[in-house]
Design a protein around this motif. Structure first.
Motif, PDB file in Angstrom:
ATOM      1  N   VAL A  44       0.792  -1.268   0.091  1.00 56.10           N
ATOM      2  CA  VAL A  44      -0.044  -0.203   0.120  1.00 56.10           C
ATOM      3  C   VAL A  44       0.697   1.324  -0.039  1.00 56.10           C
ATOM      4  N   ALA A  45       1.999   1.147   0.574  1.00 60.63           N
ATOM      5  CA  ALA A  45       3.079   2.556   0.642  1.00 60.63           C
ATOM      6  C   ALA A  45       3.266   2.829  -0.790  1.00 60.63           C
ATOM      7  N   HIS A  46       3.616   1.975  -1.656  1.00 61.83           N
ATOM      8  CA  HIS A  46       3.710   2.339  -3.005  1.00 61.83           C
ATOM      9  C   HIS A  46       2.582   2.999  -3.623  1.00 61.83           C
ATOM     10  N   ASP A  47       1.203   2.297  -3.192  1.00 61.61           N
ATOM     11  CA  ASP A  47       0.350   2.891  -3.992  1.00 61.61           C
ATOM     12  C   ASP A  47       0.125   4.359  -3.679  1.00 61.61           C
ATOM     13  N   LEU A  48       0.367   4.681  -2.280  1.00 59.34           N
ATOM     14  CA  LEU A  48       0.057   5.880  -1.798  1.00 59.34           C
ATOM     15  C   LEU A  48       0.880   7.059  -2.511  1.00 59.34           C
ATOM     16  N   ALA A  49       2.268   6.470  -2.430  1.00 58.00           N
ATOM     17  CA  ALA A  49       3.259   7.403  -2.898  1.00 58.00           C
ATOM     18  C   ALA A  49       2.834   7.617  -4.430  1.00 58.00           C
ATOM     19  N   MET A  50       2.635   6.902  -5.339  1.00 55.20           N
ATOM     20  CA  MET A  50       2.447   6.970  -6.527  1.00 55.20           C
ATOM     21  C   MET A  50       1.034   7.855  -6.997  1.00 55.20           C
ATOM     22  N   CYS A  51      -0.064   7.450  -6.010  1.00 59.25           N
ATOM     23  CA  CYS A  51      -1.080   8.599  -6.177  1.00 59.25           C
ATOM     24  C   CYS A  51      -0.854   9.728  -5.673  1.00 59.25           C
ATOM     25  N   HIS A  52       0.017  10.260  -4.843  1.00 58.69           N
ATOM     26  CA  HIS A  52       0.417  11.336  -4.382  1.00 58.69           C
ATOM     27  C   HIS A  52       1.269  11.938  -5.483  1.00 58.69           C
ATOM     28  N   TYR A  53       2.206  11.573  -5.957  1.00 58.37           N
ATOM     29  CA  TYR A  53       2.817  12.127  -7.014  1.00 58.37           C
ATOM     30  C   TYR A  53       1.962  12.450  -8.378  1.00 58.37           C
ATOM     31  N   VAL A  54       0.972  11.646  -8.713  1.00 57.88           N
ATOM     32  CA  VAL A  54       0.040  12.068  -9.722  1.00 57.88           C
ATOM     33  C   VAL A  54      -0.736  13.115  -9.349  1.00 57.88           C
ATOM     34  N   TYR A  55      -1.189  13.133  -8.117  1.00 54.90           N
ATOM     35  CA  TYR A  55      -2.017  14.142  -7.644  1.00 54.90           C
ATOM     36  C   TYR A  55      -1.269  15.565  -7.802  1.00 54.90           C
ATOM     37  N   GLU A  56       0.126  15.482  -7.387  1.00 53.92           N
ATOM     38  CA  GLU A  56       1.022  16.951  -7.175  1.00 53.92           C
ATOM     39  C   GLU A  56       1.106  17.298  -8.672  1.00 53.92           C
ATOM     40  N   LYS A  57       1.446  16.281  -9.665  1.00 57.77           N
ATOM     41  CA  LYS A  57       1.720  16.543 -10.974  1.00 57.77           C
ATOM     42  C   LYS A  57       0.362  17.237 -11.752  1.00 57.77           C
ATOM     43  N   ALA A  58      -0.671  16.841 -11.524  1.00 50.81           N
ATOM     44  CA  ALA A  58      -1.973  17.036 -11.802  1.00 50.81           C
ATOM     45  C   ALA A  58      -2.165  18.703 -11.282  1.00 50.81           C
ATOM     46  N   LEU A  59      -1.975  18.904  -9.966  1.00 54.36           N
ATOM     47  CA  LEU A  59      -2.036  20.360  -9.496  1.00 54.36           C
ATOM     48  C   LEU A  59      -0.915  21.334 -10.262  1.00 54.36           C
ATOM     49  N   GLU A  60       0.267  20.770 -10.137  1.00 54.64           N
ATOM     50  CA  GLU A  60       1.173  21.718 -10.806  1.00 54.64           C
ATOM     51  C   GLU A  60       0.881  22.064 -12.277  1.00 54.64           C
ATOM     52  N   ASN A  61       0.256  21.261 -12.926  1.00 49.94           N
ATOM     53  CA  ASN A  61      -0.242  21.491 -14.412  1.00 49.94           C
ATOM     54  C   ASN A  61      -1.648  21.918 -14.329  1.00 49.94           C
ATOM     55  N   GLY A  62      -2.365  22.160 -13.552  1.00 55.83           N
ATOM     56  CA  GLY A  62      -3.698  22.771 -13.435  1.00 55.83           C
ATOM     57  C   GLY A  62      -4.531  21.674 -13.898  1.00 55.83           C
ATOM     58  N   LEU A  63      -4.587  20.550 -13.796  1.00 54.52           N
ATOM     59  CA  LEU A  63      -5.508  19.570 -14.270  1.00 54.52           C
ATOM     60  C   LEU A  63      -6.363  18.823 -13.170  1.00 54.52           C
ATOM     61  N   GLY A  64      -7.333  18.291 -13.583  1.00 54.68           N
ATOM     62  CA  GLY A  64      -7.935  17.745 -12.490  1.00 54.68           C
ATOM     63  C   GLY A  64      -9.407  18.288 -12.212  1.00 54.68           C
ATOM     64  N   ILE A  65     -10.362  17.737 -11.504  1.00 53.39           N
ATOM     65  CA  ILE A  65     -11.410  18.135 -10.906  1.00 53.39           C
ATOM     66  C   ILE A  65     -11.558  18.024  -9.488  1.00 53.39           C
ATOM     67  N   ARG A  66     -12.081  18.995  -9.163  1.00 48.53           N
ATOM     68  CA  ARG A  66     -12.244  18.931  -7.651  1.00 48.53           C
ATOM     69  C   ARG A  66     -13.738  18.232  -7.373  1.00 48.53           C
ATOM     70  N   LEU A  67     -13.912  17.361  -6.629  1.00 44.91           N
ATOM     71  CA  LEU A  67     -15.004  16.444  -6.375  1.00 44.91           C
ATOM     72  C   LEU A  67     -15.912  17.262  -5.357  1.00 44.91           C
ATOM     73  N   PRO A  68     -17.121  17.085  -5.450  1.00 42.90           N
ATOM     74  CA  PRO A  68     -17.878  18.022  -4.277  1.00 42.90           C
ATOM     75  C   PRO A  68     -17.857  17.084  -2.998  1.00 42.90           C
ATOM     76  N   PHE A  69     -17.801  17.731  -1.805  1.00 48.00           N
ATOM     77  CA  PHE A  69     -17.817  17.119  -0.648  1.00 48.00           C
ATOM     78  C   PHE A  69     -19.432  16.580  -0.355  1.00 48.00           C
ATOM     79  N   THR A  70     -19.390  15.233   0.031  1.00 46.01           N
ATOM     80  CA  THR A  70     -20.790  14.449   0.140  1.00 46.01           C
ATOM     81  C   THR A  70     -21.338  14.811   1.525  1.00 46.01           C
ATOM     82  N   GLY A  71     -20.746  15.580   2.398  1.00 48.57           N
ATOM     83  CA  GLY A  71     -21.226  15.352   3.726  1.00 48.57           C
ATOM     84  C   GLY A  71     -20.641  14.453   4.767  1.00 48.57           C
ATOM     85  N   THR A  72     -20.056  13.435   4.441  1.00 45.87           N
ATOM     86  CA  THR A  72     -19.323  12.359   5.333  1.00 45.87           C
ATOM     87  C   THR A  72     -17.994  12.450   5.181  1.00 45.87           C
ATOM     88  N   GLY A  73     -17.337  12.065   6.242  1.00 46.18           N
ATOM     89  CA  GLY A  73     -15.875  12.104   6.068  1.00 46.18           C
ATOM     90  C   GLY A  73     -15.306  13.420   6.296  1.00 46.18           C
TER      91      GLY A  73
END
Length: 163
Positions: free
Chosen positions: A128-157
């Motif tokens: 799982v540690a590799h999965d989390l690291a890879m997801c974080h890397y993809v997330y950071e790259k998307a932020l750097e490039n202004g890509l992605g969509i913010r999902l709405p908060f559903t009221g839980t969590g």
């Protein structure tokens, strides 16, 4: 039907289509399902594509051998997973077919991409540690490039930061 995202150049295209339609033509496909069903087929990957599979048998086992390189997080850990072990023990994909493990790739013990035409699979079901690291890397790259969509908060969590 599945909802998917495909990056095209510097623009993001939201597609309300099948997984095949989303993966076909994409440079990078990233799975992450809890299903035991095959979600991606080898024939869907174009030349030069990489698919990252985080779970079970998400990418068809018979297709692994047809790819240029397959890298896993840990062969031993994956052998504890029923679907992976069955593929290995039946000869569908064996350790001799494996390009290497992630730690070998990172340390330069096995080469990374050697051609723009390679079709590669990264399968990280075991650690799982590799999965989390890879997801974080993809997330950071998307932020750097202004890509992605913010999902709405559903009221839980707990919602993440606004930006």
């Amino acid at each position: 039907y599945e909802i998917g995202v495909r990056l095209v150049g510097s623009e993001m295209c939201i597609r309300d289509r099948s997984i095949e339609e989303v993966v076909t033509g994409a440079d990078i496909g990233i799975g992450g399902t809890t299903s035991d069903e095959i979600m991606c087929r080898e024939r869907w990957l174009k030349s030069g594509a990489t698919y990252v599979s985080f779970t079970r048998r998400e990418f068809e086992p018979e297709g692994w051998i047809k790819l240029d390189k397959v890298v896993v997080d840990s062969w031993e850990m994956n052998m504890k997973m029923k679907h992976f072990r069955n593929s290995a023990e039946s000869g569908v994909f064996t350790r001799d077919n494996l390009h290497g493990e992630i730690h070998q790739l990172v340390h330069g013990q096995v080469p990374g991409r050697e051609s723009d035409l390679e079709r590669n699979l990264i399968h990280t079901t075991g650690m799982v540690a590799h999965d989390l690291a890879m997801c974080h890397y993809v997330y950071e790259k998307a932020l750097e490039n202004g890509l992605g969509i913010r999902l709405p908060f559903t009221g839980t969590g707990t919602p993440g930061p606004a930006d």
